[in-house]
Scaffold this active site. Structure first.
Site, PDB file in Angstrom:
ATOM      1  CG  ASN A   1     -41.574-101.199 -65.875  1.00  0.00           C
ATOM      2  OD1 ASN A   1     -41.411-101.823 -64.967  1.00  0.00           O
ATOM      3  ND2 ASN A   1     -43.048-101.064 -66.429  1.00  0.00           N
TER       4      ASN A   1
ATOM      5  CE  LYS B   1     -43.492-104.028 -68.516  1.00  0.00           C
ATOM      6  NZ  LYS B   1     -44.637-104.279 -69.418  1.00  0.00           N
TER       7      LYS B   1
ATOM      8  CG  HIS C   1     -47.282-100.389 -65.962  1.00  0.00           C
ATOM      9  ND1 HIS C   1     -47.938-101.243 -66.611  1.00  0.00           N
ATOM     10  CD2 HIS C   1     -46.210 -99.896 -66.650  1.00  0.00           C
ATOM     11  CE1 HIS C   1     -47.364-101.616 -67.529  1.00  0.00           C
ATOM     12  NE2 HIS C   1     -46.228-100.794 -67.883  1.00  0.00           N
TER      13      HIS C   1
ATOM     14  CD  GLU D   1     -47.477-104.948 -67.490  1.00  0.00           C
ATOM     15  OE1 GLU D   1     -46.742-104.907 -66.491  1.00  0.00           O
ATOM     16  OE2 GLU D   1     -47.032-104.734 -68.629  1.00  0.00           O
TER      17      GLU D   1
ATOM     18  CD  GLU E   1     -45.823 -97.736 -70.496  1.00  0.00           C
ATOM     19  OE1 GLU E   1     -44.841 -97.888 -70.811  1.00  0.00           O
ATOM     20  OE2 GLU E   1     -46.479 -98.354 -69.556  1.00  0.00           O
TER      21      GLU E   1
ATOM     22  N   GLY F   1     -45.362-104.701 -74.830  1.00  0.00           N
ATOM     23  CA  GLY F   1     -44.969-105.911 -74.915  1.00  0.00           C
ATOM     24  C   GLY F   1     -45.395-106.693 -76.215  1.00  0.00           C
TER      25      GLY F   1
ATOM     26  CB  SER G   1     -43.425-102.195 -78.485  1.00  0.00           C
ATOM     27  OG  SER G   1     -44.270-103.074 -78.330  1.00  0.00           O
TER      28      SER G   1
HETATM   29  P1  PGA Z   1     -42.453-102.831 -73.300  1.00  0.00           P
HETATM   30  O1  PGA Z   1     -43.427-102.394 -71.977  1.00  0.00           O
HETATM   31  O2  PGA Z   1     -41.414-101.860 -73.625  1.00  0.00           O
HETATM   32  O3  PGA Z   1     -42.133-104.189 -72.854  1.00  0.00           O
HETATM   33  O4  PGA Z   1     -43.608-102.760 -74.389  1.00  0.00           O
HETATM   34  C1  PGA Z   1     -43.331-101.031 -71.658  1.00  0.00           C
HETATM   35  C2  PGA Z   1     -43.832-100.833 -70.150  1.00  0.00           C
HETATM   36  O5  PGA Z   1     -44.870-101.657 -69.951  1.00  0.00           O
HETATM   37  O6  PGA Z   1     -43.763 -99.871 -69.649  1.00  0.00           O
END
Ligand code: PGA
Length: 254
Positions: free
Chosen positions: A12, A14, A99, A101, A169, A175, A215
Site C-alpha cells: 500500500n 498510500k 483502511h 486512514e 491492521e 507506521g 509495521s
Molecule cells: P505500515 O502501513 O506498513 O507503514 O505500518 C501499513 C498500512 O497502513 O497498510
C-alpha cells in the site's frame, strides 16, 4: 498460514510515489520470479495516477495492481472520486477499502466501506477490507469486539474467497514500528476466521485470505507470516523500496 490458501503480499503505497517510482515497481516485478509466482500473489496498490503505468509495464510479470479506495457508485457527479470500474479499466484487479486512514480522515463508516466492497465486486475487483482497533480500544480490552463489529458491518452479503480479502491492521501498529505479539495476532485472526465462516459460509470463510498489516518489515515478517490464519501481509512503508518489500516477500521462498 492457512493450509491450501495461496498467500497474498500487498504493498500500500498510500500518497507516495511519482513517475520515478515506476523503477521500484519494475524492480519488484523483476524479482517476482517463478518460484515466488508459484507460491504467492504479489500486489502493489500505488496512488491512482500510477495504476495504469505500473499495470502496463508489469504485463507478463504476474505482478498485480490495485487501488487504495473507490467510490461506491460506478460513475456520476462525484468530483475527485474514482470508481471501482475505473480502477479495473486502468488495469487494477484489487482495491483496498476501509483502511483506517480512510475511516479516520474521511469519516468512513462500516456501511460506506461495505458499499465500496460491493462496488469492487460489481467491477470484478477483489476487495481488501481493512479492520483494526485503536490503541485506546486495545488498552480498554475491546480489540475483538471492535474488529468483529467492523467485520460484520463492512462485508457485503454473498462475498467469497475469490472476491474478498480481509486485512487486520491495528491502527496503533501502522507506521509506528510497533507490532502486536504473535499470540495477539493469532487471537484476532482466529476470531476473524470464525466470523468469516458465519458471514460468507463455512467453506468460503475457511479460504478467505486474512492479511496482517502494521509495521511489517523484513526483520519481523517471518514470525508474523508464520502465525496461524495469517495468509499474507498488507505493507505500507516497507513496500516503497523494492529491497525492503522483496525482503518481506522472501519469507515465502521455499
Ligand atoms: P505500515 O502501513 O506498513 O507503514 O505500518 C501499513 C498500512 O497502513 O497498510
Amino acid at each position: 498460514m492457512t493450509p491450501g490458501v495461496r498467500p497474498l503480499v500487498a504493498g500500500n503505497w498510500k500518497m507516495n510515489g511519482m513517475r520515478g517510482s515506476l523503477h521500484e515497481a519494475s524492480a519488484i516485478a523483476g524479482q517476482y520470479d517463478w518460484s515466488l509466482r508459484r507460491a504467492i500473489d504479489l500486489l502493489i496498490c500505488p496512488p491512482a495516477t500510477l495504476i495504469a503505468p505500473i499495470s502496463r509495464q508489469s504485463i507478463g510479470s504476474g505482478l498485480l495492481t490495485g487501488g487504495q479506495d473507490c467510490h461506491a457508485a460506478a460513475s456520476g457527479a462525484h468530483t475527485g472520486d474514482l470508481s471501482a470500474e475505473m480502477i479495473a479499466d486502468a488495469g487494477g484487479s484489487f482495491v483496498i477499502v476501509g483502511h483506517s486512514e480512510r475511516r479516520a480522515d474521511h469519516k468512513e463508516t462500516d456501511a460506506m466501506v461495505r458499499a465500496k466492497a460491493e462496488a469492487a465486486r460489481r467491477a470484478r475487483l477483489v476487495a481488501i477490507v481493512c479492520v483494526g482497533e485503536t490503541q485506546a480500544e486495545r488498552e480498554a480490552g475491546k480489540t475483538l469486539a471492535v474488529v468483529r463489529k467492523q467485520l460484520k458491518g463492512s462485508i457485503p452479503e454473498g462475498m467469497n474467497a475469490a472476491t474478498l480479502v480481509v486485512a487486520y491492521e491495528p491502527v496503533w501498529a501502522i507506521g509506528s514500528g510497533l507490532t502486536p505479539t504473535a499470540a495477539d495476532v493469532a487471537e484476532v485472526h482466529a476470531a476473524i476466521r470464525a466470523d468469516l465462516k458465519k458471514l460468507v459460509g463455512k467453506e468460503e470463510g475457511a479460504k478467505v485470505r486474512i492479511l496482517y498489516g502494521g509495521s511489517v518489515k523484513p526483520s519481523n515478517a517471518a514470525e508474523l507470516m508464520a502465525v496461524e490464519n495469517v495468509d499474507g501481509a498488507l505493507v505500507g512503508g516497507a513496500s516503497l523500496k523494492a529491497a525492503d518489500f522483496m525482503g518481506i516477500v522472501a519469507v515465502y521462498r521455499k
